[in-house]
Design a protein around this motif. Sequence first.
Motif, PDB file in Angstrom:
ATOM      1  N   PRO A  80      40.643  38.867  35.793  1.00 19.51           N
ATOM      2  CA  PRO A  80      40.545  39.514  37.128  1.00 19.51           C
ATOM      3  C   PRO A  80      41.910  39.734  37.781  1.00 19.51           C
ATOM      4  O   PRO A  80      42.085  40.684  38.551  1.00 19.51           O
ATOM      5  CB  PRO A  80      39.720  38.517  37.952  1.00 19.51           C
ATOM      6  CG  PRO A  80      38.971  37.713  36.960  1.00 19.51           C
ATOM      7  CD  PRO A  80      39.843  37.636  35.747  1.00 19.51           C
ATOM      8  N   MET A  81      42.890  38.875  37.454  1.00 11.54           N
ATOM      9  CA  MET A  81      44.206  38.995  38.102  1.00 11.54           C
ATOM     10  C   MET A  81      44.871  40.330  37.780  1.00 11.54           C
ATOM     11  O   MET A  81      45.588  40.889  38.604  1.00 11.54           O
ATOM     12  CB  MET A  81      45.125  37.841  37.670  1.00 11.54           C
ATOM     13  CG  MET A  81      44.839  36.526  38.372  1.00 11.54           C
ATOM     14  SD  MET A  81      45.009  36.612  40.171  1.00 11.54           S
ATOM     15  CE  MET A  81      46.798  36.576  40.371  1.00 11.54           C
ATOM     16  N   THR A  82      44.684  40.826  36.562  1.00 15.31           N
ATOM     17  CA  THR A  82      45.255  42.129  36.229  1.00 15.31           C
ATOM     18  C   THR A  82      44.197  43.229  36.280  1.00 15.31           C
ATOM     19  O   THR A  82      44.524  44.406  36.414  1.00 15.31           O
ATOM     20  CB  THR A  82      45.917  42.102  34.828  1.00 15.31           C
ATOM     21  OG1 THR A  82      45.051  41.400  33.934  1.00 15.31           O
ATOM     22  CG2 THR A  82      47.261  41.398  34.873  1.00 15.31           C
ATOM     23  N   GLY A  83      42.916  42.846  36.181  1.00 13.34           N
ATOM     24  CA  GLY A  83      41.839  43.847  36.174  1.00 13.34           C
ATOM     25  C   GLY A  83      41.521  44.385  37.559  1.00 13.34           C
ATOM     26  O   GLY A  83      41.234  45.568  37.728  1.00 13.34           O
ATOM     27  N   MET A  95      47.189  30.982  39.635  1.00 12.93           N
ATOM     28  CA  MET A  95      46.493  32.258  39.389  1.00 12.93           C
ATOM     29  C   MET A  95      47.415  33.286  38.725  1.00 12.93           C
ATOM     30  O   MET A  95      47.002  34.009  37.820  1.00 12.93           O
ATOM     31  CB  MET A  95      45.906  32.802  40.689  1.00 12.93           C
ATOM     32  CG  MET A  95      44.691  31.996  41.158  1.00 12.93           C
ATOM     33  SD  MET A  95      44.133  32.445  42.809  1.00 12.93           S
ATOM     34  CE  MET A  95      43.248  33.968  42.467  1.00 12.93           C
ATOM     35  N   PHE A  96      48.686  33.353  39.175  1.00 14.91           N
ATOM     36  CA  PHE A  96      49.641  34.261  38.509  1.00 14.91           C
ATOM     37  C   PHE A  96      49.805  33.867  37.047  1.00 14.91           C
ATOM     38  O   PHE A  96      49.803  34.715  36.154  1.00 14.91           O
ATOM     39  CB  PHE A  96      51.030  34.201  39.174  1.00 14.91           C
ATOM     40  CG  PHE A  96      51.049  34.657  40.606  1.00 14.91           C
ATOM     41  CD1 PHE A  96      50.408  35.823  40.987  1.00 14.91           C
ATOM     42  CD2 PHE A  96      51.724  33.919  41.571  1.00 14.91           C
ATOM     43  CE1 PHE A  96      50.433  36.250  42.308  1.00 14.91           C
ATOM     44  CE2 PHE A  96      51.745  34.331  42.900  1.00 14.91           C
ATOM     45  CZ  PHE A  96      51.098  35.491  43.265  1.00 14.91           C
ATOM     46  N   PHE A  97      49.943  32.552  36.828  1.00 15.47           N
ATOM     47  CA  PHE A  97      50.188  32.076  35.466  1.00 15.47           C
ATOM     48  C   PHE A  97      49.011  32.418  34.547  1.00 15.47           C
ATOM     49  O   PHE A  97      49.197  32.923  33.447  1.00 15.47           O
ATOM     50  CB  PHE A  97      50.437  30.562  35.461  1.00 15.47           C
ATOM     51  CG  PHE A  97      50.776  30.033  34.097  1.00 15.47           C
ATOM     52  CD1 PHE A  97      52.072  30.117  33.616  1.00 15.47           C
ATOM     53  CD2 PHE A  97      49.794  29.480  33.291  1.00 15.47           C
ATOM     54  CE1 PHE A  97      52.382  29.655  32.344  1.00 15.47           C
ATOM     55  CE2 PHE A  97      50.096  29.024  32.011  1.00 15.47           C
ATOM     56  CZ  PHE A  97      51.391  29.109  31.543  1.00 15.47           C
ATOM     57  N   VAL A  98      47.814  32.158  35.049  1.00 10.62           N
ATOM     58  CA  VAL A  98      46.614  32.428  34.249  1.00 10.62           C
ATOM     59  C   VAL A  98      46.433  33.935  34.049  1.00 10.62           C
ATOM     60  O   VAL A  98      45.954  34.392  33.012  1.00 10.62           O
ATOM     61  CB  VAL A  98      45.382  31.788  34.948  1.00 10.62           C
ATOM     62  CG1 VAL A  98      44.088  32.263  34.326  1.00 10.62           C
ATOM     63  CG2 VAL A  98      45.469  30.273  34.881  1.00 10.62           C
TER      64      VAL A  98
END
Lengths: 159, 168
Positions: free
Chosen positions: B20-23, B85-88
């Motif tokens: 979801p972080m990039t999606g 969250m950024f790392f994941v």
Amino acid sequence: MDLLSSLEASGFATWMRESNSIWGYPMILTMHTVGLALLVGANTVLDLRLLGFAERLPLDELSRAFRIMWIGFWINAISGAALFVADATTRGTSRLFIGKLFLVLFGVVVILVIRRQVFGATPGRPRIGMTAKVLAATSLAVWVAAITAGRLMAYVYAS
Amino acid sequence: MAHALDLAAVWIKQSGIGAPMTGLPWLWPMCETLHFVGLALLIGVAGLFDLRMLGFFRRVSLASVMDMRPWAALGLGINLITGVMFFVGAPDQYIHNVAWWAKVTFILIAGLNILAFELSPRTKALVERVGPGDNTPLRLKFAGGISLFSWFAVLYFGRMLPFIGNAF
């Protein structure tokens, strides 16, 4: 728009964009974040105190936080001007950027009003009333909005 | 250590928990915004009691500035959550990034400094003894100095993630 183009074509702006030096764009962007931490951080401490937290902390002494806020403000005015000229034509015509400038201006005006309201009238005897609390809450909200606008600039241009 | 993180990165990507972080186009910018709000809260509030521990701002008692501590903890909490969250969301851009390792190192130094402070009844007693006008003992000067330096180092290396390394 000629002014914006010539700013962007200047030697300094070109150096900002094209130099690979860590002391160019990266360091100036870092200074902009340091200034943010000083200005918004020191202001937040004062706002929280006005809202009723840490009441053992003597309010009079917090007037010294204004000096840190102004240092942060000037670091960001200068680093912000440098970041602006590097992309003057896009920033100068962006509603997001102009909105951010107004939010910062509003935030600074709120600081000045708080200083007058809380520390101004009777020196050595600041008072916290409803007005001070509303000003403090407004201040916190305006800085969150200004930070949001600043962060979004990195995504809207996507350069 | 880097190898273990490589394995973790593979697992994170296969599990899809960071997708979801990039999606979602709004999620990364929203977390960045919160990360900067948390930064201002943490450095602003921690800066206040760090400076007092260093012996500045001496007209107020140390205990009175320490009352602001929960707000520094809130800033730290916001930034640990958004940081994870950024790392994941994009583990690869961090594991091989020197700036990220430097940032994590200073977070650990600051964290150990907090633990040493919080877990020691002796430092707690010291805090109560520093009244208005009092200088601070060397033990507290060290704690304040390490904290202030570490958080600015964390800010510096965080800001350098895209420049020294190649994180977005």
